[in-house]
Design a protein around this motif. Structure first.
Motif, short mmCIF file in Angstrom:
data_model
loop_
_atom_site.label_atom_id
_atom_site.label_comp_id
_atom_site.label_asym_id
_atom_site.label_seq_id
_atom_site.Cartn_x
_atom_site.Cartn_y
_atom_site.Cartn_z
N PHE A 1 -4.39 5.18 -7.86
CA PHE A 1 -3.95 4.38 -6.71
C PHE A 1 -4.78 3.11 -6.63
N HIS B 1 1.83 4.54 -2.95
CA HIS B 1 1.99 5.99 -2.75
C HIS B 1 3.35 6.44 -3.27
N HIS C 1 -4.94 8.73 -2.24
CA HIS C 1 -5.77 7.58 -2.62
C HIS C 1 -6.62 7.93 -3.83
N HIS D 1 0.84 -1.20 0.00
CA HIS D 1 0.00 0.00 0.00
C HIS D 1 0.88 1.26 0.00
N GLU D 2 1.86 1.29 0.88
CA GLU D 2 2.74 2.46 0.96
C GLU D 2 3.62 2.57 -0.29
ZN LIG Z 1 -2.65 5.15 1.97
#
Ligand SMILES: [Zn+2]
Ligand SMILES: [Zn+2]
Length: 179
Positions: free
Chosen positions: A110, A94, A106, A90-91
């Motif tokens: 993303f 980003h 988000h 998830h990171e």
């Molecule tokens: Zn996030």
């Protein structure tokens, strides 16, 4: 008294995991950022911190990914690995968006990437709110409050100081008492 120290877990190498995920999902595009466990992260499981490169004198600063140290206490081990993997990916999305000069919140982009990796629908376990056990580092005697009985967790600052930041069982936490 609060949980002061940072932890390292045996066999859990964030950089190695980062490299694997980078190859698997990002074509190896990403440079290794600063990767750390942050014991103050509880609401967020992780976070991506871009360098403040708009200021000239901070140009050398590197991007960073911080991971919630509470993830190291999740049981059973397989669930823990899955959770750490999901949070890291998830990171990394980003970070990946940021590195391409894209808006890195988000966004739809993303979500698309998260779908593609297969982590869009997965839930991240939050931190368990109460800390029940007091542990200490056998070397520097720093205190650690944890939510479950833990094994094979070592004091990060001692591992940094005496073992180049790699997990070292000499600094494995020992149980002190129930809280
Ligand atoms: Zn996030
Ligand atoms: Zn220590």
């Amino acid at each position: 008294m609060s949980a002061l120290g940072f932890l390292l877990k045996r066999g859990m190498d964030l950089k190695k995991l980062f490299d694997q995920m980078n190859q698997k999902h990002f074509d190896g595009e990403l440079e290794v950022p600063i990767l750390t466990w942050n014991s103050r992260l509880e609401v967020e499981a992780g976070r991506f911190i871009p360098p403040k490169s708009q200021w000239k004198f901070w140009k050398d600063q590197e991007p960073a990914i911080e991971m919630g140290a509470y993830l190291l206490e999740i049981d059973p081990p397989q669930a823990q690995e899955d959770q750490i993997c999901i949070v890291l990916c998830h990171e990394m999305i980003h970070y990946w968006l940021w590195s391409r000069g894209r808006p890195y919140g988000h966004t739809e982009e993303f979500e698309e990437k998260a779908q593609q990796i297969g982590i869009a629908e997965m839930r991240i376990q939050g931190a368990v709110p109460t800390e029940k056990y007091l542990y200490e580092c056998p070397n520097c005697l720093k205190n650690f409050k944890v939510k479950r009985r833990v094994e094979e967790l070592a004091c990060e600052s001692c591992c940094q100081k005496y073992n180049k930041g790699v997990y070292d069982s000499r600094f494995c936490l020992r149980f002190v008492r129930y809280l």
